[in-house]
Design a protein around this motif. Structure first.
Motif, PDB file in Angstrom:
ATOM      1  N   UNK A   1       0.853  -1.172   0.000  1.00 20.58           N
ATOM      2  CA  UNK A   1       0.000   0.000   0.000  1.00 20.58           C
ATOM      3  C   UNK A   1       0.905   1.242   0.000  1.00 20.58           C
ATOM      4  N   UNK A   2       0.626   2.158  -0.908  1.00 19.07           N
ATOM      5  CA  UNK A   2       1.427   3.381  -0.958  1.00 19.07           C
ATOM      6  C   UNK A   2       0.931   4.379   0.087  1.00 19.07           C
ATOM      7  N   UNK A   3       1.757   5.368   0.370  1.00 15.62           N
ATOM      8  CA  UNK A   3       1.361   6.394   1.342  1.00 15.62           C
ATOM      9  C   UNK A   3       0.046   7.052   0.944  1.00 15.62           C
ATOM     10  N   UNK A   4      -0.159   7.271  -0.357  1.00 14.14           N
ATOM     11  CA  UNK A   4      -1.370   7.952  -0.834  1.00 14.14           C
ATOM     12  C   UNK A   4      -2.641   7.138  -0.605  1.00 14.14           C
ATOM     13  N   UNK A   5      -2.500   5.842  -0.366  1.00 19.36           N
ATOM     14  CA  UNK A   5      -3.669   4.987  -0.161  1.00 19.36           C
ATOM     15  C   UNK A   5      -4.171   4.985   1.279  1.00 19.36           C
ATOM     16  N   UNK A   6      -3.419   5.588   2.181  1.00 22.29           N
ATOM     17  CA  UNK A   6      -3.821   5.657   3.587  1.00 22.29           C
ATOM     18  C   UNK A   6      -4.784   6.817   3.819  1.00 22.29           C
ATOM     19  N   UNK A   7      -5.661   6.652   4.767  1.00 24.67           N
ATOM     20  CA  UNK A   7      -6.595   7.699   5.180  1.00 24.67           C
ATOM     21  C   UNK A   7      -5.937   8.553   6.252  1.00 24.67           C
ATOM     22  N   UNK A   8      -6.066   9.855   6.111  1.00 23.07           N
ATOM     23  CA  UNK A   8      -5.553  10.754   7.145  1.00 23.07           C
ATOM     24  C   UNK A   8      -6.357  10.566   8.426  1.00 23.07           C
ATOM     25  N   UNK A   9      -5.661  10.574   9.544  1.00 26.03           N
ATOM     26  CA  UNK A   9      -6.304  10.412  10.844  1.00 26.03           C
ATOM     27  C   UNK A   9      -6.274  11.768  11.547  1.00 26.03           C
ATOM     28  N   UNK A  10      -7.444  12.329  11.857  1.00 29.12           N
ATOM     29  CA  UNK A  10      -7.459  13.639  12.516  1.00 29.12           C
ATOM     30  C   UNK A  10      -6.700  13.608  13.839  1.00 29.12           C
ATOM     31  N   UNK A  11      -5.886  14.616  14.036  1.00 33.43           N
ATOM     32  CA  UNK A  11      -5.113  14.729  15.274  1.00 33.43           C
ATOM     33  C   UNK A  11      -5.873  15.610  16.254  1.00 33.43           C
ATOM     34  N   UNK A  12      -6.077  15.122  17.426  1.00 29.36           N
ATOM     35  CA  UNK A  12      -6.778  15.874  18.467  1.00 29.36           C
ATOM     36  C   UNK A  12      -5.791  16.570  19.413  1.00 29.36           C
ATOM     37  N   UNK A  13      -4.505  16.422  19.117  1.00 31.66           N
ATOM     38  CA  UNK A  13      -3.488  16.982  20.002  1.00 31.66           C
ATOM     39  C   UNK A  13      -3.071  15.956  21.035  1.00 31.66           C
ATOM     40  N   UNK A  14      -2.090  16.304  21.830  1.00 32.39           N
ATOM     41  CA  UNK A  14      -1.649  15.428  22.899  1.00 32.39           C
ATOM     42  C   UNK A  14      -0.784  14.263  22.462  1.00 32.39           C
TER      43      UNK A  14
ATOM     44  N   UNK B   1      -7.791  21.006  -6.659  1.00 32.75           N
ATOM     45  CA  UNK B   1      -7.835  19.549  -6.512  1.00 32.75           C
ATOM     46  C   UNK B   1      -7.262  19.124  -5.162  1.00 32.75           C
ATOM     47  N   UNK B   2      -6.137  19.713  -4.782  1.00 27.72           N
ATOM     48  CA  UNK B   2      -5.542  19.397  -3.477  1.00 27.72           C
ATOM     49  C   UNK B   2      -6.487  19.841  -2.354  1.00 27.72           C
ATOM     50  N   UNK B   3      -7.129  20.995  -2.546  1.00 28.23           N
ATOM     51  CA  UNK B   3      -8.089  21.476  -1.561  1.00 28.23           C
ATOM     52  C   UNK B   3      -9.260  20.523  -1.370  1.00 28.23           C
ATOM     53  N   UNK B   4      -9.744  19.946  -2.463  1.00 32.30           N
ATOM     54  CA  UNK B   4     -10.852  18.986  -2.372  1.00 32.30           C
ATOM     55  C   UNK B   4     -10.417  17.724  -1.620  1.00 32.30           C
ATOM     56  N   UNK B   5      -9.203  17.258  -1.894  1.00 33.08           N
ATOM     57  CA  UNK B   5      -8.677  16.095  -1.174  1.00 33.08           C
ATOM     58  C   UNK B   5      -8.541  16.429   0.307  1.00 33.08           C
ATOM     59  N   UNK B   6      -8.015  17.614   0.602  1.00 32.24           N
ATOM     60  CA  UNK B   6      -7.834  18.035   1.996  1.00 32.24           C
ATOM     61  C   UNK B   6      -9.165  18.062   2.739  1.00 32.24           C
ATOM     62  N   UNK B   7     -10.194  18.589   2.100  1.00 36.61           N
ATOM     63  CA  UNK B   7     -11.526  18.615   2.730  1.00 36.61           C
ATOM     64  C   UNK B   7     -12.024  17.205   3.001  1.00 36.61           C
ATOM     65  N   UNK B   8     -11.858  16.310   2.019  1.00 41.16           N
ATOM     66  CA  UNK B   8     -12.324  14.931   2.175  1.00 41.16           C
ATOM     67  C   UNK B   8     -11.561  14.216   3.294  1.00 41.16           C
ATOM     68  N   UNK B   9     -10.287  14.552   3.452  1.00 40.40           N
ATOM     69  CA  UNK B   9      -9.452  13.901   4.462  1.00 40.40           C
ATOM     70  C   UNK B   9      -9.526  14.584   5.825  1.00 40.40           C
TER      71      UNK B   9
END
Length: 115
Positions: A1-14, A60-68
């Protein structure tokens, strides 16, 4: 799996930023163009044939950022767009930053092909 195939995980801090060795390993996985800037953020300059392509890429990057749910800083100018990524909540890098960087590279592919 490439890095691009991973889902971003929201960081809550800490959580601590990635250690330097892990950061360097992931940077190598990203490939050419990406570097750490003076603030320790991921950064890459993409070049295009004109302003319209720069703006289209940024959108396009903005749309990906919103989705992630993970948002980079985008700097758009004639023929170029700089993407700067870091996790704001911890003022450092997480694996999700590298995932988003790889997703930006994926969005750039059609522009590269058209060059």
């Amino acid at each position: 799996m490439s890095l691009a195939d991973h889902k971003c995980i929201p960081c809550r801090g800490g959580v601590p930023p990635l250690p330097a060795d892990r950061t360097q390993n992931l940077l190598q996985e990203l490939g050419r163009g990406w570097a750490l800037n003076a603030q320790g953020h991921l950064e890459r300059l993409y070049t295009f044939k004109d302003f319209a392509q720069s703006l289209a890429f940024a959108n396009k990057v903005g749309a990906v950022a919103e989705a992630e749910g993970h948002h980079p800083d985008l700097y758009v100018a004639w023929g170029k767009c700089t993407v700067e990524i870091w996790t704001h909540k911890i003022n450092g890098l997480t694996e999700s930053d590298f995932y988003l960087a790889a997703k930006a590279d994926r969005e750039f592919e059609p522009f590269r092909a058209g060059a």
